[in-house]
Design a protein around this motif. Structure first.
Motif, PDB file in Angstrom:
ATOM      1  N   THR A 278      72.236   8.442  20.407  1.00 39.87           N
ATOM      2  CA  THR A 278      72.763   9.089  21.612  1.00 39.87           C
ATOM      3  C   THR A 278      73.837  10.108  21.220  1.00 39.87           C
ATOM      4  O   THR A 278      74.269  10.165  20.067  1.00 39.87           O
ATOM      5  CB  THR A 278      73.398   8.067  22.583  1.00 39.87           C
ATOM      6  OG1 THR A 278      74.612   7.572  21.998  1.00 39.87           O
ATOM      7  CG2 THR A 278      72.458   6.915  22.871  1.00 39.87           C
ATOM      8  N   LYS A 279      74.280  10.877  22.182  1.00 40.92           N
ATOM      9  CA  LYS A 279      75.372  11.826  21.932  1.00 40.92           C
ATOM     10  C   LYS A 279      76.676  11.108  21.609  1.00 40.92           C
ATOM     11  O   LYS A 279      77.584  11.691  21.032  1.00 40.92           O
ATOM     12  CB  LYS A 279      75.578  12.730  23.149  1.00 40.92           C
ATOM     13  CG  LYS A 279      74.455  13.704  23.373  1.00 40.92           C
ATOM     14  CD  LYS A 279      74.749  14.568  24.585  1.00 40.92           C
ATOM     15  CE  LYS A 279      73.596  15.519  24.845  1.00 40.92           C
ATOM     16  NZ  LYS A 279      73.862  16.359  26.020  1.00 40.92           N
ATOM     17  N   SER A 280      76.763   9.841  21.990  1.00 45.48           N
ATOM     18  CA  SER A 280      77.975   9.053  21.751  1.00 45.48           C
ATOM     19  C   SER A 280      77.930   8.267  20.445  1.00 45.48           C
ATOM     20  O   SER A 280      78.809   7.445  20.197  1.00 45.48           O
ATOM     21  CB  SER A 280      78.198   8.076  22.912  1.00 45.48           C
ATOM     22  OG  SER A 280      78.375   8.772  24.114  1.00 45.48           O
ATOM     23  N   GLU A 281      76.930   8.501  19.598  1.00 40.97           N
ATOM     24  CA  GLU A 281      76.800   7.755  18.344  1.00 40.97           C
ATOM     25  C   GLU A 281      78.056   7.939  17.487  1.00 40.97           C
ATOM     26  O   GLU A 281      78.523   9.058  17.272  1.00 40.97           O
ATOM     27  CB  GLU A 281      75.574   8.255  17.570  1.00 40.97           C
ATOM     28  CG  GLU A 281      75.348   7.520  16.270  1.00 40.97           C
ATOM     29  CD  GLU A 281      74.090   7.983  15.555  1.00 40.97           C
ATOM     30  OE1 GLU A 281      74.201   8.361  14.383  1.00 40.97           O
ATOM     31  OE2 GLU A 281      72.999   7.953  16.170  1.00 40.97           O
ATOM     32  N   HIS A 282      78.603   6.823  17.023  1.00 36.48           N
ATOM     33  CA  HIS A 282      79.777   6.858  16.148  1.00 36.48           C
ATOM     34  C   HIS A 282      79.959   5.511  15.474  1.00 36.48           C
ATOM     35  O   HIS A 282      79.404   4.511  15.911  1.00 36.48           O
ATOM     36  CB  HIS A 282      81.043   7.241  16.940  1.00 36.48           C
ATOM     37  CG  HIS A 282      81.485   6.195  17.923  1.00 36.48           C
ATOM     38  ND1 HIS A 282      80.875   6.031  19.144  1.00 36.48           N
ATOM     39  CD2 HIS A 282      82.466   5.271  17.866  1.00 36.48           C
ATOM     40  CE1 HIS A 282      81.475   5.050  19.800  1.00 36.48           C
ATOM     41  NE2 HIS A 282      82.442   4.561  19.039  1.00 36.48           N
ATOM     42  N   GLU A 283      80.735   5.505  14.388  1.00 33.30           N
ATOM     43  CA  GLU A 283      81.118   4.265  13.726  1.00 33.30           C
ATOM     44  C   GLU A 283      82.264   3.675  14.527  1.00 33.30           C
ATOM     45  O   GLU A 283      83.203   4.389  14.890  1.00 33.30           O
ATOM     46  CB  GLU A 283      81.593   4.538  12.294  1.00 33.30           C
ATOM     47  CG  GLU A 283      80.499   4.918  11.344  1.00 33.30           C
ATOM     48  CD  GLU A 283      79.937   3.733  10.585  1.00 33.30           C
ATOM     49  OE1 GLU A 283      80.688   2.799  10.275  1.00 33.30           O
ATOM     50  OE2 GLU A 283      78.734   3.755  10.306  1.00 33.30           O
ATOM     51  N   GLY A 284      82.191   2.384  14.801  1.00 31.04           N
ATOM     52  CA  GLY A 284      83.247   1.753  15.559  1.00 31.04           C
ATOM     53  C   GLY A 284      83.415   0.300  15.165  1.00 31.04           C
ATOM     54  O   GLY A 284      82.597  -0.264  14.435  1.00 31.04           O
ATOM     55  N   LEU A 285      84.480  -0.294  15.639  1.00 28.49           N
ATOM     56  CA  LEU A 285      84.770  -1.691  15.340  1.00 28.49           C
ATOM     57  C   LEU A 285      84.160  -2.590  16.399  1.00 28.49           C
ATOM     58  O   LEU A 285      84.185  -2.268  17.592  1.00 28.49           O
ATOM     59  CB  LEU A 285      86.280  -1.919  15.275  1.00 28.49           C
ATOM     60  CG  LEU A 285      86.994  -1.203  14.136  1.00 28.49           C
ATOM     61  CD1 LEU A 285      88.495  -1.372  14.278  1.00 28.49           C
ATOM     62  CD2 LEU A 285      86.530  -1.708  12.792  1.00 28.49           C
ATOM     63  N   VAL A 286      83.623  -3.706  15.946  1.00 29.96           N
ATOM     64  CA  VAL A 286      83.088  -4.710  16.852  1.00 29.96           C
ATOM     65  C   VAL A 286      83.677  -6.062  16.498  1.00 29.96           C
ATOM     66  O   VAL A 286      84.068  -6.308  15.352  1.00 29.96           O
ATOM     67  CB  VAL A 286      81.540  -4.780  16.819  1.00 29.96           C
ATOM     68  CG1 VAL A 286      80.929  -3.494  17.315  1.00 29.96           C
ATOM     69  CG2 VAL A 286      81.025  -5.114  15.449  1.00 29.96           C
TER      70      VAL A 286
END
Length: 75
Positions: A16-24
């Motif tokens: 998606t346009k919001s694809e990013h590395e993030g913390l879970v």
């Protein structure tokens, strides 16, 4: 609400346009995108220091996100 689990980095919203590395937060109850109340939703250096650690966080769950108001490390 309190949740306990391990903080890890993952690819979020793949394709998606919001694809990013993030913390879970990987908790027995499920996997939650991790945010800090009042923090940047895409990159929060304060939360970045928790990567790889077991924590107990306090906050609210909203739309698959755990928005923490406070936490403590357990190891």
């Amino acid at each position: 609400m309190k949740l306990r689990g391990r903080v890890t980095r993952r690819l979020l919203f793949k394709g998606t346009k919001s694809e990013h590395e993030g913390l879970v937060l990987l908790a027995p109850e499920g996997e939650y995108k991790l945010r800090r109340q009042g923090g940047n939703p895409f990159e929060d250096k304060t939360l970045g220091s928790l990567e790889g650690k077991l924590i107990e966080g306090e906050g609210i769950v909203r739309k698959g996100q755990f928005i923490m108001s406070g936490w403590k490390t357990l190891e």
